[in-house]
Design an enzyme around this catalytic site. Structure first.
Site, short mmCIF file in Angstrom:
data_model
loop_
_atom_site.label_atom_id
_atom_site.label_comp_id
_atom_site.label_asym_id
_atom_site.label_seq_id
_atom_site.Cartn_x
_atom_site.Cartn_y
_atom_site.Cartn_z
N CYS A 87 0.81 -1.22 0.00
CA CYS A 87 0.00 0.00 0.00
C CYS A 87 0.84 1.27 0.00
O CYS A 87 0.35 2.33 -0.40
CB CYS A 87 -0.92 0.04 1.23
SG CYS A 87 -2.09 -1.31 1.31
N HIS A 134 -9.26 2.88 -2.31
CA HIS A 134 -7.81 2.71 -2.07
C HIS A 134 -7.20 1.86 -3.19
O HIS A 134 -7.06 0.65 -3.04
CB HIS A 134 -7.64 2.06 -0.70
CG HIS A 134 -6.24 1.71 -0.31
ND1 HIS A 134 -5.12 2.32 -0.82
CD2 HIS A 134 -5.78 0.77 0.58
CE1 HIS A 134 -4.04 1.81 -0.27
NE2 HIS A 134 -4.42 0.86 0.57
N CYS A 147 -0.26 2.89 6.31
CA CYS A 147 0.23 1.56 6.66
C CYS A 147 0.44 0.76 5.38
O CYS A 147 -0.16 1.03 4.34
CB CYS A 147 -0.75 0.84 7.58
SG CYS A 147 -2.40 0.60 6.89
#
Length: 417
Positions: A92, A373, A403
């Site tokens: 991510c 996302h 994160c």
């Protein structure tokens, strides 16, 4: 040391990341990447033969998303063949890392013009076949195929990790639902007010027909009552056997935290949305900007990377933020706006609580719960989002962090110039 300046930032709209539902789901990932690369070149009248490198992020590098998307997309966008390109994976966090590496290249004096960014077609990444899964093409945290690593550093499913952290930290379902509700309300206000208009570029087909020109995922009709009715999403997942020995995702966490009885709080309304998207950020030296008449919008003050417990996976943003503030010689009071990626509501809630922040300065235009996302692209999107908002509010500094799987978090501070 030379400064690294952000000249511009663009992104595609975020499309629902499901085939048959999302407007972008039938597009090639390379087309989304080429869309933002072409836009950032055209908007800034770039001579692409002067672009030293394209540093790209894609997390699920397989199939259509494999083969160095950064280089292939630059060629697809019509860039000069001398513009090199590379593609990386920090799960991510990749979209922040590409900008950080671009800044490092410029600040070291090695390069003068770098375009950073990322792409993720979650609609495509979600179509893995059983054969691909069996071949080990899944991330290391998604099972026990690496037995030695899973014994030393058990890594579970991210949603189960989110629930484990919420349990350990004492967050309630109501507190986490409030994060989701706030995200939707703020995103709806931002969209209605046109706050994303500067950065969002439409995705068009080869004939110039618009495929998507707005974010598809937000649900402005969301209510607190509606969120309260949603069933937790990761309870069954936690108990799902993932190897021949019957190990479960919850069992992986319990290897390290044997007394933890995980309660389940997260659901579709307080977790990040599954979407498709891409983003690009133009980073140059002062000399390059001056030579080509480009006006810097911000400078990159500091970057940092941080590791934390890979078993809980999602807890590195707080230490990453502290680390980047220390590198910059700043305190939290010097930061005007914050972006913490809403991978799960507990990540944002813990970040705000542990750093004692004011929600009025955090994710002010909503976050990934409302907007989605696209894994490898999100960090670059958030950098553009915070830059636009700093300008809109006539503020100075912003900090972005998120994160990442494996228990990591990159962080970056930018400052308007």
């Amino acid at each position: 040391m030379p400064e690294a300046y952000i000249i511009d930032a663009v992104r595609t709209p975020r499309g629902i990341g499901k085939v048959g539902k999302g407007a972008l789901a039938n597009e090639h990932p390379q087309h989304l990447a080429a869309t933002v690369l072409k836009a950032i070149a055209e908007r800034n009248d770039l001579d692409t033969s002067t672009v030293d490198d394209v540093i790209w992020s894609t997390s699920s590098q397989r199939g259509k998303q494999a083969g160095d998307l950064g280089r292939m997309a630059a060629l697809d966008a019509g860039y000069d063949i001398t513009s090199s390109g590379t593609t990386l994976d920090r799960f991510c966090g990749g979209g922040i890392t590409t900008v950080s590496l671009a800044a490092a290249q410029v600040m070291s004096g090695m390069e003068d013009c770098v375009i950073a960014g990322g792409t993720e077609m979650m609609s495509y990444a979600g179509q893995l076949t059983q054969e691909e899964m069996a071949a080990g093409l899944k991330p290391p945290m998604m099972g026990a195929h690496n037995q030695r690593l899973q014994q030393v550093h058990p890594q579970s499913h991210q949603g189960v990790c989110g629930d484990a952290i919420a349990t350990m930290e004492g967050f309630t379902r109501e507190e986490l639902d409030e994060v989701g509700y706030r995200s939707q309300q703020r995103a709806a206000e931002a969209i209605a007010d046109g706050r994303f208009a500067r950065s969002v570029v439409p995705v068009v087909d080869d004939e110039g027909n618009v495929i998507l020109d707005h974010d598809e995922y937000p649900r402005p009709e969301t209510t607190r009552e509606g969120l309260a009715e949603l069933q937790p999403a990761f309870g069954k997942m936690a108990q799902m056997p993932i190897d021949k020995d019957g190990t479960t995702f919850a069992g992986l966490i319990n290897r390290k935290y044997p007394d933890l009885e995980i309660q389940h709080f997260h659901h579709a309304g307080n977790s990040s949305g599954v979407v498709d998207g891409a983003a690009a950020v133009l980073v140059t030296s002062k000399e390059y900007a001056d030579s080509y008449g480009l006006k810097p919008r911000a400078r990159i003050v500091a970057t940092a990377n941080m590791g934390d417990d890979p078993t809980l996976m999602l807890n590195a943003p707080v230490p990453a933020a502290k680390k980047v503030l220390e590198k910059a010689g700043l305190t939290k009071d010097d930061i005007d706006l914050w972006e913490i990626n809403e991978a799960f509501a507990v990540v944002a809630a813990k970040f705000v609580r542990d750093l004692d922040l004011d929600w009025d300065k955090v994710n002010v235009n909503g976050g990934s719960i409302a907007l989605g996302h696209p894994i490898g692209a999100t960090g670059s999107i958030l950098i553009g989002t915070i830059l636009d908002e700093l300008e809109r509010r006539d503020l100075k500094r912003g900090l972005v962090t998120m994160c990442a799987a494996g228990g990591m978090a990159p962080a970056i501070i930018i400052e308007r110039v």
